[in-house]
Design a protein around this motif. Sequence first.
Motif, PDB file in Angstrom:
ATOM      1  N   GLY A 246       0.780  -1.226   0.000  1.00 18.77           N
ATOM      2  CA  GLY A 246       0.000   0.000   0.000  1.00 18.77           C
ATOM      3  C   GLY A 246       0.813   1.278   0.000  1.00 18.77           C
ATOM      4  O   GLY A 246       0.258   2.358  -0.183  1.00 18.77           O
ATOM      5  N   THR A 247       2.127   1.176   0.201  1.00 19.16           N
ATOM      6  CA  THR A 247       2.986   2.361   0.190  1.00 19.16           C
ATOM      7  C   THR A 247       3.741   2.428  -1.128  1.00 19.16           C
ATOM      8  O   THR A 247       4.362   1.448  -1.545  1.00 19.16           O
ATOM      9  CB  THR A 247       3.988   2.320   1.356  1.00 19.16           C
ATOM     10  N   ARG A 248       3.678   3.569  -1.770  1.00 18.31           N
ATOM     11  CA  ARG A 248       4.350   3.740  -3.047  1.00 18.31           C
ATOM     12  C   ARG A 248       5.801   4.143  -2.816  1.00 18.31           C
ATOM     13  O   ARG A 248       6.077   5.105  -2.104  1.00 18.31           O
ATOM     14  CB  ARG A 248       3.643   4.834  -3.862  1.00 18.31           C
ATOM     15  N   LYS A 249       6.729   3.400  -3.394  1.00 25.30           N
ATOM     16  CA  LYS A 249       8.147   3.708  -3.230  1.00 25.30           C
ATOM     17  C   LYS A 249       8.818   3.787  -4.587  1.00 25.30           C
ATOM     18  O   LYS A 249       8.404   3.135  -5.550  1.00 25.30           O
ATOM     19  CB  LYS A 249       8.832   2.640  -2.370  1.00 25.30           C
ATOM     20  N   ASP A 250       9.870   4.599  -4.647  1.00 26.81           N
ATOM     21  CA  ASP A 250      10.577   4.808  -5.900  1.00 26.81           C
ATOM     22  C   ASP A 250      11.444   3.601  -6.240  1.00 26.81           C
ATOM     23  O   ASP A 250      11.702   2.728  -5.408  1.00 26.81           O
ATOM     24  CB  ASP A 250      11.450   6.061  -5.817  1.00 26.81           C
ATOM     25  N   ALA A 251      11.917   3.575  -7.472  1.00 27.97           N
ATOM     26  CA  ALA A 251      12.821   2.515  -7.919  1.00 27.97           C
ATOM     27  C   ALA A 251      14.100   2.522  -7.090  1.00 27.97           C
ATOM     28  O   ALA A 251      14.542   3.565  -6.605  1.00 27.97           O
ATOM     29  CB  ALA A 251      13.139   2.708  -9.394  1.00 27.97           C
ATOM     30  N   ASP A 252      14.698   1.347  -6.942  1.00 33.41           N
ATOM     31  CA  ASP A 252      15.920   1.196  -6.155  1.00 33.41           C
ATOM     32  C   ASP A 252      17.101   1.034  -7.115  1.00 33.41           C
ATOM     33  O   ASP A 252      17.257  -0.015  -7.745  1.00 33.41           O
ATOM     34  CB  ASP A 252      15.796  -0.036  -5.259  1.00 33.41           C
ATOM     35  N   PRO A 253      17.960   2.047  -7.241  1.00 33.01           N
ATOM     36  CA  PRO A 253      19.102   1.927  -8.164  1.00 33.01           C
ATOM     37  C   PRO A 253      20.054   0.800  -7.784  1.00 33.01           C
ATOM     38  O   PRO A 253      20.682   0.198  -8.657  1.00 33.01           O
ATOM     39  CB  PRO A 253      19.789   3.301  -8.040  1.00 33.01           C
ATOM     40  N   ALA A 254      20.175   0.495  -6.492  1.00 36.23           N
ATOM     41  CA  ALA A 254      21.083  -0.566  -6.061  1.00 36.23           C
ATOM     42  C   ALA A 254      20.656  -1.923  -6.622  1.00 36.23           C
ATOM     43  O   ALA A 254      21.497  -2.790  -6.873  1.00 36.23           O
ATOM     44  CB  ALA A 254      21.143  -0.621  -4.538  1.00 36.23           C
ATOM     45  N   ALA A 255      19.353  -2.106  -6.817  1.00 36.15           N
ATOM     46  CA  ALA A 255      18.874  -3.369  -7.384  1.00 36.15           C
ATOM     47  C   ALA A 255      19.368  -3.538  -8.815  1.00 36.15           C
ATOM     48  O   ALA A 255      19.784  -4.628  -9.216  1.00 36.15           O
ATOM     49  CB  ALA A 255      17.351  -3.423  -7.330  1.00 36.15           C
ATOM     50  N   GLY A 256      19.326  -2.459  -9.590  1.00 29.81           N
ATOM     51  CA  GLY A 256      19.833  -2.529 -10.952  1.00 29.81           C
ATOM     52  C   GLY A 256      21.327  -2.804 -10.992  1.00 29.81           C
ATOM     53  O   GLY A 256      21.809  -3.571 -11.846  1.00 29.81           O
ATOM     54  N   GLN A 257      22.068  -2.214 -10.063  1.00 27.21           N
ATOM     55  CA  GLN A 257      23.510  -2.459 -10.004  1.00 27.21           C
ATOM     56  C   GLN A 257      23.804  -3.915  -9.652  1.00 27.21           C
ATOM     57  O   GLN A 257      24.714  -4.531 -10.209  1.00 27.21           O
ATOM     58  CB  GLN A 257      24.141  -1.518  -8.977  1.00 27.21           C
ATOM     59  N   TRP A 258      23.019  -4.466  -8.733  1.00 30.82           N
ATOM     60  CA  TRP A 258      23.214  -5.872  -8.345  1.00 30.82           C
ATOM     61  C   TRP A 258      22.952  -6.795  -9.531  1.00 30.82           C
ATOM     62  O   TRP A 258      23.725  -7.716  -9.798  1.00 30.82           O
ATOM     63  CB  TRP A 258      22.298  -6.221  -7.184  1.00 30.82           C
TER      64      TRP A 258
END
Length: 748
Positions: A246-258
Motif C-alpha cells: 500500500g505504500t508507493r516507493k521509488d525505484a531502487d538503483p542498487a537493485a539494478g547495479q546488483w
Amino acid sequence: MIRKAALLTLLTALLASPAGMAGTAVAAPPPGRVAAAAPADPLSVSEITPEVVRVATSPITVAGTVSGTPGSFVRVAVRYSRGRPFASRAEMAAYLSEQGYGTTNWSTRIQATPLDQSGKLPFRFTVTPAELGMPRPGVYPFEIELTDAGTGQRLGVERTFLTYAPKGEQIPKVKLAVALPIVDRPHRADDATFMDDDLSASLTSGRLASLLQTAQDTGDGVTWFVDPALLDDVRVLSSGPRNVRGTRKDADPAAGQWLNGLRSALTDKTVLATPYADPDMAALVHHGLDKQAAASVQRGAALASELLGREIHGTTAWPANGKIDRDAVDELAMSGVTSVLLSGDALPPRATAQNTAQNTPQNGQPVPPPAQTTPDGAATLDTVADNPLTALLADPTLSEVLGGNMSAPGAAMLARQRFLAETAMIAFEQQTGPSGQTGQTGATGQGDTAKAATRTVIATPESHLWTPDPAFVSSLLQAASSAPWLRMTSLDSIKPGRAGVPRADLTYTERDRQAELSRSYLATVRKLERKADAVATVTEEHTDVFHTAILRLSSASWRGDGKRALSFAGQVQKAIDERIDDVSVLDTPRAVAGSNGQVPVSVANNLDKDIQIKIRVTSASKSRLAIDAPAGVYMTPTTRILAGRSQLVNVPVIVRNEGGDASIAVQLLTDGDEKYGSAVRVVVRATGYTGIALVIVGAAVVIMLAAVVMRVLRRRSRKVFPFDGSGDEEGPPGDRQGAVPAERTQSP
C-alpha cells in the motif's frame, strides 16, 4: 569452543619453546594458582601452510593467537599418528567424533606455559613431515589437546588433518563439481505488490550481496543455480515505482547495479535455472498440483534466459534438501528434466552379494570387510518417461563443510583442511586395497592406479538459502583447484560411469514428508490456482495475470514459515478477487408483469481487455418464478464483451402463483464452463393474476364491449328525411345552416 581452546593453548606452548618438540617439559603452576577455564574462543588459527604437504623436508608452519585469563597455566600437547595414515573416510569420521577410531602408534609432545598478562599470546611453530612420521602419501590425524597443568583435566581438544601428497607420486585424479545456489524467498505476492522491503537491504549489505561477491570472486569451475523469480523481483525493484503493501516507493538503483553485476559475474560460467520460485516439487506432486510443477520448470528456463541475456537451461532440478521420491521424479522427467541433484544419502549404495560373501567366517576366522570407498557421484534413475534421469549425488560430508558456519575464529582454516583431506582420501581409496597397501585399486582389487576409474564427487551447500562467506568459498575453491588430485568440472558434464556402484531405491522418509508444505496450505494454493485460471481464460488472449504469483506461493522457502506464506496467499487472493470483480453483474432490481415475460440481465466488463464469457441464470425462488428454459436453466452461448462495455441479455421467465418478489441467480462462466466469481442474486418483482383480478378484468372488458355496440347501433339508426315544414327534422348540419331546399326557391 573448548576444543579450540585446547588447540590454541598447545600451539602457544609450542611457540614459547620450540625445543619442546623434541621431548617433554612439564612445569607445575605457581603455588595457589589454578588453571582458569578456557574462554569461549581461546584459539584463532590464522595459518597452516602449506595446506597440502608436498615435500618431506619442507616445514609445516602453524600460527595463530591464544586468548584466555591472564597468567593461567595450562598444558598443551601435539598428538599425531606416526606412520599410520587413515585407511578410509569412515576412519576419519570416527576420529573426529571419537567413536571407534584408535591407534597404538600415537606420538605426543607436551609443552606447558602460562598466558601473558594481557591474556593473549601469538604463536608460531614449525615441524617437518619427517618429524611427524609421514613415510608415505596419505591423510594423517593431527590434534592439539589442552589440559589443566595442575590437575591434568582435559579442557578441550581440536582435531584436524594433514594431507601428505609428495611430488612425483602418482595419485588418482578425482573430478570435483561444485554447485552453488543464487536463490531467495519470494518478496512479491501478486506481481504488483511487494510484501516487504527486505530485498533492498539484502542486495546492498545482506545475504544477496554476499552471493554476488562470491560469484565475482570464484572462477569458472563452479556451476551456478539461479532462481529466475529472484532475478524477476530484482528487475521490478529496479525498474520503477513499486507498491510495498500500500505504500508507493521509488525505484531502487542498487537493485539494478546488483543485477548488472550478477550478469557480468556469470558471463562464460555454467549457469542452470531452477524451476521458477524454487518450488517444493515433492509437495506439489503429492497434493495433485502436477500442472503447476511442470509450469515452474518451463517458466524458469525461459525467464532466466531473458533476464541473463543468454540461453539458460532448466533441465537439472535441485529439490529441497536434496530429497525426492519416485512420484516427483516421474513428474520431473515428463516436464523435460534430464538430471536431478540430490544428497548422496538420498540414493545410498546397496551392499552386494560379493561383499556379503567376503564378510563370512573362514576356518573359524572372520574376514575383515573390504575398505569402504566413496561411490561415483552419478547414477541412473529409471522413470515412467522414455528416457531415464541422471541422479547427481552430492557428497554429504563435503556439502556440510562447504555450507558450514565460518563465523568462529579459525573455522574457515580448519574447514579447508578437512575439505582437502576428504577429497584426498577419495583419491587414495582408488590405490589402497583392503590391507591398506598402495598399488591396488580398492574398488576392484585389481589393476594399478593408472587403470583406476576416475570418480566424480559433488559438493553443494545443504540449504538453498545459505549465507556464504565469500572469502572462505573463494579460498576453498582456490585450494581445491591447486590440489594435485582434483580436477574441477561443471555439473552438466557429469554422466553415470559404466561401472556404477549398485544403489538402493530412493529414500524418502516420513520425516521428509512432514517437512513438505502442508496439505491445508496447498489446498489454499489449489483454490487460488483455479480462480487464477478462470481470470486467464476469460480474456480472449488467455492472459496469465496471476500465473507467476501462484508459482511463488509454492516456493520451498515457505517450509517452516507458514505464517508468512499465508499472508502472501491472502494478498494474492485479494488481487484475484479485485480483478474478478471488474467483470460484474448489475444487481439492480427488475420487474416483470404478467404470467410470463423477460428479465433483462446486464454484465459490465471494466477490464482493459475484451472477454469471452457465458451467462447462466437459474431461479432462486422457483415457487414464484421459473426460468422458461430446459431444466429451468438459461445459458447463453459464449458471448464477447468489449473492454469497458456492457452486455444485456433478456432471460425468459414464468410467474407462478401470486407472484411477488423473487430472485434469480446469475453465474458467469468461462468458455470452459468454470465459474468466474460468485453467483449474483437479482431481485425480480413479479405480478401474477388471481381469480378476482380476472373477474375485474372480465367485467371491464364486457362494459367496454357494450359501449362499443351501443355506439355502433346509434350510428346505424341515424337517417336523412325530406323537409316537411315542421322544422324539427334532423339532418346534416349543413342542411340546417346553409342550403335552402330547391322547392322554396320556385314559389309564385
